[in-house]
Motif scaffolding. Sequence first.
Motif, PDB file in Angstrom:
ATOM      1  N   TYR A  93     -46.660  64.415-123.540  1.00 18.74           N
ATOM      2  CA  TYR A  93     -46.982  65.098-122.158  1.00 18.74           C
ATOM      3  C   TYR A  93     -48.311  66.017-122.133  1.00 18.74           C
ATOM      4  CZ  TYR A  93     -46.051  67.063-117.807  1.00 18.74           C
ATOM      5  OH  TYR A  93     -46.026  67.649-116.444  1.00 18.74           O
ATOM      6  N   THR A  94     -48.326  66.917-123.169  1.00 17.56           N
ATOM      7  CA  THR A  94     -49.480  67.807-122.979  1.00 17.56           C
ATOM      8  C   THR A  94     -50.819  67.086-123.117  1.00 17.56           C
ATOM      9  OG1 THR A  94     -48.223  69.539-124.107  1.00 17.56           O
ATOM     10  CG2 THR A  94     -50.581  69.775-124.296  1.00 17.56           C
ATOM     11  N   LYS A  95     -50.707  65.931-124.198  1.00 22.23           N
ATOM     12  CA  LYS A  95     -51.981  65.109-124.380  1.00 22.23           C
ATOM     13  C   LYS A  95     -52.349  64.299-123.014  1.00 22.23           C
ATOM     14  CE  LYS A  95     -53.582  61.866-127.728  1.00 22.23           C
ATOM     15  NZ  LYS A  95     -53.355  61.087-129.001  1.00 22.23           N
ATOM     16  N   LYS A  96     -51.377  63.911-122.273  1.00 27.05           N
ATOM     17  CA  LYS A  96     -51.420  63.101-121.071  1.00 27.05           C
ATOM     18  C   LYS A  96     -52.165  63.874-119.851  1.00 27.05           C
ATOM     19  CE  LYS A  96     -50.886  59.462-118.197  1.00 27.05           C
ATOM     20  NZ  LYS A  96     -51.609  58.224-118.347  1.00 27.05           N
ATOM     21  N   PHE A  97     -51.358  64.932-119.737  1.00 31.58           N
ATOM     22  CA  PHE A  97     -51.434  65.833-118.649  1.00 31.58           C
ATOM     23  C   PHE A  97     -52.048  67.087-119.131  1.00 31.58           C
ATOM     24  CE2 PHE A  97     -47.924  62.920-117.537  1.00 31.58           C
ATOM     25  CZ  PHE A  97     -48.750  62.309-116.410  1.00 31.58           C
ATOM     26  N   SER A  98     -53.344  67.429-119.592  1.00 33.66           N
ATOM     27  CA  SER A  98     -53.603  68.757-120.026  1.00 33.66           C
ATOM     28  C   SER A  98     -54.244  69.514-119.029  1.00 33.66           C
ATOM     29  CB  SER A  98     -54.815  68.385-121.084  1.00 33.66           C
ATOM     30  OG  SER A  98     -55.858  67.661-120.720  1.00 33.66           O
ATOM     31  N   GLY A  99     -54.709  68.863-117.849  1.00 33.65           N
ATOM     32  CA  GLY A  99     -55.195  69.739-116.546  1.00 33.65           C
ATOM     33  C   GLY A  99     -54.205  70.699-115.918  1.00 33.65           C
ATOM     34  N   ARG A 100     -54.937  71.876-115.325  1.00 34.34           N
ATOM     35  CA  ARG A 100     -54.092  72.814-114.670  1.00 34.34           C
ATOM     36  C   ARG A 100     -53.330  72.418-113.617  1.00 34.34           C
ATOM     37  NH1 ARG A 100     -56.131  78.477-116.303  1.00 34.34           N
ATOM     38  NH2 ARG A 100     -57.678  77.976-117.846  1.00 34.34           N
ATOM     39  N   ASP A 101     -53.679  71.482-112.921  1.00 35.35           N
ATOM     40  CA  ASP A 101     -53.052  71.043-111.557  1.00 35.35           C
ATOM     41  C   ASP A 101     -51.634  70.140-111.876  1.00 35.35           C
ATOM     42  OD1 ASP A 101     -54.328  69.094-112.573  1.00 35.35           O
ATOM     43  OD2 ASP A 101     -54.990  68.075-110.890  1.00 35.35           O
ATOM     44  N   HIS A 102     -51.001  69.749-113.245  1.00 35.89           N
ATOM     45  CA  HIS A 102     -50.007  69.273-113.492  1.00 35.89           C
ATOM     46  C   HIS A 102     -48.953  70.220-113.674  1.00 35.89           C
ATOM     47  CE1 HIS A 102     -52.096  65.318-113.367  1.00 35.89           C
ATOM     48  NE2 HIS A 102     -52.825  65.854-114.186  1.00 35.89           N
ATOM     49  N   PRO A 103     -47.757  70.042-113.319  1.00 35.08           N
ATOM     50  CA  PRO A 103     -46.605  70.897-113.577  1.00 35.08           C
ATOM     51  C   PRO A 103     -46.305  71.059-115.180  1.00 35.08           C
ATOM     52  CG  PRO A 103     -45.767  69.020-112.527  1.00 35.08           C
ATOM     53  CD  PRO A 103     -47.072  68.929-112.559  1.00 35.08           C
ATOM     54  N   SER A 104     -45.718  71.921-115.704  1.00 42.06           N
ATOM     55  CA  SER A 104     -45.336  72.205-116.853  1.00 42.06           C
ATOM     56  C   SER A 104     -44.434  71.034-117.654  1.00 42.06           C
ATOM     57  CB  SER A 104     -44.951  73.492-117.252  1.00 42.06           C
ATOM     58  OG  SER A 104     -43.817  73.860-116.992  1.00 42.06           O
ATOM     59  N   PHE A 105     -44.438  71.087-118.927  1.00 42.81           N
ATOM     60  CA  PHE A 105     -43.321  70.141-119.340  1.00 42.81           C
ATOM     61  C   PHE A 105     -41.966  70.414-119.086  1.00 42.81           C
ATOM     62  CE2 PHE A 105     -40.575  68.874-122.933  1.00 42.81           C
ATOM     63  CZ  PHE A 105     -40.574  67.783-122.948  1.00 42.81           C
ATOM     64  N   LYS A 106     -41.676  71.549-119.175  1.00 44.59           N
ATOM     65  CA  LYS A 106     -40.380  72.280-118.859  1.00 44.59           C
ATOM     66  C   LYS A 106     -39.867  71.992-117.282  1.00 44.59           C
ATOM     67  CE  LYS A 106     -40.153  75.810-122.269  1.00 44.59           C
ATOM     68  NZ  LYS A 106     -39.866  76.998-122.703  1.00 44.59           N
ATOM     69  N   ASP A 107     -40.943  72.107-116.437  1.00 43.80           N
ATOM     70  CA  ASP A 107     -40.606  71.739-114.993  1.00 43.80           C
ATOM     71  C   ASP A 107     -40.440  70.507-114.768  1.00 43.80           C
ATOM     72  OD1 ASP A 107     -40.951  74.701-114.339  1.00 43.80           O
ATOM     73  OD2 ASP A 107     -43.381  74.057-113.782  1.00 43.80           O
ATOM     74  N   ALA A 108     -41.019  69.474-115.460  1.00 44.90           N
ATOM     75  CA  ALA A 108     -41.003  67.929-115.237  1.00 44.90           C
ATOM     76  C   ALA A 108     -39.410  67.856-115.802  1.00 44.90           C
ATOM     77  CB  ALA A 108     -41.874  67.177-115.779  1.00 44.90           C
ATOM     78  N   ILE A 109     -39.025  68.379-116.920  1.00 47.09           N
ATOM     79  CA  ILE A 109     -37.927  67.975-117.475  1.00 47.09           C
ATOM     80  C   ILE A 109     -36.812  68.505-116.572  1.00 47.09           C
ATOM     81  CG2 ILE A 109     -36.281  68.753-119.373  1.00 47.09           C
ATOM     82  CD1 ILE A 109     -38.024  66.554-120.310  1.00 47.09           C
TER      83      ILE A 109
END
Length: 95
Positions: free
Chosen positions: A37-53
């Motif tokens: 997830y971090t590799k794919k969405f490293s930008g600041r405008d994306h929600p955190s992994f925990k939020d997506a989960i």
Amino acid sequence: MSCGLTEETLFILNILYKNRNLRSDRGYHSEKLNKLYTKKFSGRDHPSFKDAIKVLLKKGYITTIKKKEDKYYISDINKAQLALYTHGFTTLQGL
């Protein structure tokens, strides 16, 4: 999005689907999932992994297996397939 899922949550759902994490004994490690997830969405405008989960857990798409490291699996395959198919991901029908 028509099902209420974002690109980030669909990415996680697709990884679990591709790896056939469909049963409680076939969970996917949260650390590995977080790295992808971090590799794919490293930008600041994306929600955190925990939020997506949290979104996927709240909407009933996935379930947590409590271990030393949490694991996740798809708990509602029909709902997950419909969401992925609707957004252009390849799914197998009749699973």
